[in-house]
Design a protein around this motif. Structure first.
Motif, PDB file in Angstrom:
ATOM      1  N   TYR A 134      29.193  66.408  70.268  1.00 36.07           N
ATOM      2  CA  TYR A 134      27.954  66.810  69.605  1.00 36.07           C
ATOM      3  C   TYR A 134      27.532  65.868  68.500  1.00 36.07           C
ATOM      4  O   TYR A 134      26.398  65.463  68.400  1.00 36.07           O
ATOM      5  N   ALA A 135      28.426  65.542  67.618  1.00 34.54           N
ATOM      6  CA  ALA A 135      28.121  64.674  66.478  1.00 34.54           C
ATOM      7  C   ALA A 135      29.419  64.030  66.030  1.00 34.54           C
ATOM      8  O   ALA A 135      30.496  64.484  66.390  1.00 34.54           O
ATOM      9  N   PRO A 136      29.334  62.984  65.242  1.00 38.69           N
ATOM     10  CA  PRO A 136      30.578  62.361  64.754  1.00 38.69           C
ATOM     11  C   PRO A 136      31.407  63.354  63.954  1.00 38.69           C
ATOM     12  O   PRO A 136      30.985  63.816  62.901  1.00 38.69           O
ATOM     13  N   GLN A 137      32.569  63.726  64.469  1.00 32.54           N
ATOM     14  CA  GLN A 137      33.408  64.735  63.841  1.00 32.54           C
ATOM     15  C   GLN A 137      33.810  64.353  62.416  1.00 32.54           C
ATOM     16  O   GLN A 137      33.903  65.197  61.547  1.00 32.54           O
ATOM     17  N   ASN A 138      34.077  63.078  62.182  1.00 30.96           N
ATOM     18  CA  ASN A 138      34.585  62.690  60.871  1.00 30.96           C
ATOM     19  C   ASN A 138      33.525  62.725  59.776  1.00 30.96           C
ATOM     20  O   ASN A 138      33.840  62.541  58.610  1.00 30.96           O
ATOM     21  N   CYS A 139      32.277  62.977  60.123  1.00 28.91           N
ATOM     22  CA  CYS A 139      31.209  63.033  59.124  1.00 28.91           C
ATOM     23  C   CYS A 139      30.822  64.448  58.749  1.00 28.91           C
ATOM     24  O   CYS A 139      30.297  64.673  57.663  1.00 28.91           O
ATOM     25  N   TYR A 140      31.015  65.387  59.635  1.00 29.78           N
ATOM     26  CA  TYR A 140      30.467  66.722  59.433  1.00 29.78           C
ATOM     27  C   TYR A 140      31.477  67.849  59.530  1.00 29.78           C
ATOM     28  O   TYR A 140      31.186  68.956  59.099  1.00 29.78           O
ATOM     29  N   ALA A 141      32.615  67.618  60.136  1.00 30.43           N
ATOM     30  CA  ALA A 141      33.519  68.727  60.404  1.00 30.43           C
ATOM     31  C   ALA A 141      34.952  68.232  60.567  1.00 30.43           C
ATOM     32  O   ALA A 141      35.176  67.077  60.909  1.00 30.43           O
ATOM     33  N   MET A 142      35.892  69.141  60.336  1.00 32.92           N
ATOM     34  CA  MET A 142      37.289  68.763  60.551  1.00 32.92           C
ATOM     35  C   MET A 142      37.553  68.615  62.048  1.00 32.92           C
ATOM     36  O   MET A 142      36.915  69.293  62.865  1.00 32.92           O
ATOM     37  N   PRO A 143      38.471  67.742  62.430  1.00 31.65           N
ATOM     38  CA  PRO A 143      38.855  67.635  63.838  1.00 31.65           C
ATOM     39  C   PRO A 143      39.564  68.908  64.298  1.00 31.65           C
ATOM     40  O   PRO A 143      40.163  69.628  63.494  1.00 31.65           O
ATOM     41  N   ILE A 168      37.727  81.757  44.491  1.00 39.10           N
ATOM     42  CA  ILE A 168      37.058  80.687  45.239  1.00 39.10           C
ATOM     43  C   ILE A 168      37.244  80.949  46.726  1.00 39.10           C
ATOM     44  O   ILE A 168      38.203  81.607  47.144  1.00 39.10           O
ATOM     45  N   VAL A 169      36.306  80.441  47.515  1.00 35.12           N
ATOM     46  CA  VAL A 169      36.419  80.471  48.966  1.00 35.12           C
ATOM     47  C   VAL A 169      36.414  79.027  49.435  1.00 35.12           C
ATOM     48  O   VAL A 169      35.427  78.313  49.254  1.00 35.12           O
ATOM     49  N   ILE A 170      37.530  78.588  49.972  1.00 36.06           N
ATOM     50  CA  ILE A 170      37.605  77.248  50.543  1.00 36.06           C
ATOM     51  C   ILE A 170      37.208  77.392  51.999  1.00 36.06           C
ATOM     52  O   ILE A 170      37.783  78.193  52.742  1.00 36.06           O
ATOM     53  N   CYS A 171      36.178  76.648  52.392  1.00 36.07           N
ATOM     54  CA  CYS A 171      35.586  76.886  53.716  1.00 36.07           C
ATOM     55  C   CYS A 171      35.129  75.577  54.364  1.00 36.07           C
ATOM     56  O   CYS A 171      33.936  75.318  54.481  1.00 36.07           O
ATOM     57  N   ASP A 172      36.094  74.776  54.771  1.00 31.16           N
ATOM     58  CA  ASP A 172      35.750  73.541  55.477  1.00 31.16           C
ATOM     59  C   ASP A 172      34.997  73.856  56.758  1.00 31.16           C
ATOM     60  O   ASP A 172      35.134  74.936  57.340  1.00 31.16           O
ATOM     61  N   HIS A 173      34.218  72.875  57.204  1.00 35.62           N
ATOM     62  CA  HIS A 173      33.474  73.022  58.449  1.00 35.62           C
ATOM     63  C   HIS A 173      34.430  73.025  59.632  1.00 35.62           C
ATOM     64  O   HIS A 173      35.285  72.150  59.754  1.00 35.62           O
ATOM     65  N   LEU A 174      34.257  74.011  60.495  1.00 35.80           N
ATOM     66  CA  LEU A 174      35.014  74.025  61.741  1.00 35.80           C
ATOM     67  C   LEU A 174      34.567  72.862  62.617  1.00 35.80           C
ATOM     68  O   LEU A 174      33.452  72.352  62.476  1.00 35.80           O
ATOM     69  N   PRO A 175      35.418  72.454  63.551  1.00 35.41           N
ATOM     70  CA  PRO A 175      35.033  71.379  64.462  1.00 35.41           C
ATOM     71  C   PRO A 175      33.750  71.729  65.203  1.00 35.41           C
ATOM     72  O   PRO A 175      33.453  72.895  65.473  1.00 35.41           O
ATOM     73  N   LEU A 176      33.016  70.693  65.540  1.00 37.48           N
ATOM     74  CA  LEU A 176      31.805  70.853  66.341  1.00 37.48           C
ATOM     75  C   LEU A 176      32.182  70.744  67.820  1.00 37.48           C
ATOM     76  O   LEU A 176      33.226  70.185  68.160  1.00 37.48           O
TER      77      LEU A 176
END
Length: 124
Positions: free
Chosen positions: A48-57, A36-44
């Motif tokens: 840019y956009a609400p961090q808690n909805c799209y990416a890790m802080p 498996i590849v665990i690949c959380d979204h890097l911070p934006l």
């Protein structure tokens, strides 16, 4: 032998998934996945956009790395530590700085993605 691999797994850190790395590793073992590849979204980039909805802080990068490495340490599944980085026009330098921090923290696989048109998250 049939290889089963999941290369796009997010944890709760990115705001649009649930669970922690160890739960995904256990589920992968149970399902017979080989990797498996665990690949959380890097911070934006800032603002840019609400961090808690799209990416890790930003301050979660290092704890994320530790969480995934700890989950991988005793697993029969090959666990790859990755992250997903959004391409945002005219914000490439900021994204590169975030990506570089992630690499220094130990992230080895970087997925590229496009989720935004201007500031609209078109796939939401």
């Amino acid at each position: 032998m049939r290889e089963l691999i999941d290369c796009h797994i997010h944890t709760a850190r990115c705001g649009h998934a649930t669970g922690v790395a160890s739960e995904y590793v256990q589920a992968a073992e149970k399902q017979g996945l080989t990797a498996i590849v665990i690949c959380d979204h890097l911070p934006l980039p800032d603002g840019y956009a609400p961090q808690n909805c799209y990416a890790m802080p930003l301050d979660e990068i290092e704890p994320y790395v530790s969480e995934v490495l700890e989950a991988a340490a005793t697993s029969r599944v090959d666990v790859v530590l990755g992250a997903e980085a959004d391409w945002i026009p005219e914000r490439e330098a900021e994204t590169a700085a975030i990506r570089d921090r992630a690499r220094r923290a130990g992230i080895r696989v970087m997925l590229g993605s496009v989720h935004f048109v201007d500031e609209w998250a078109f796939d939401d």
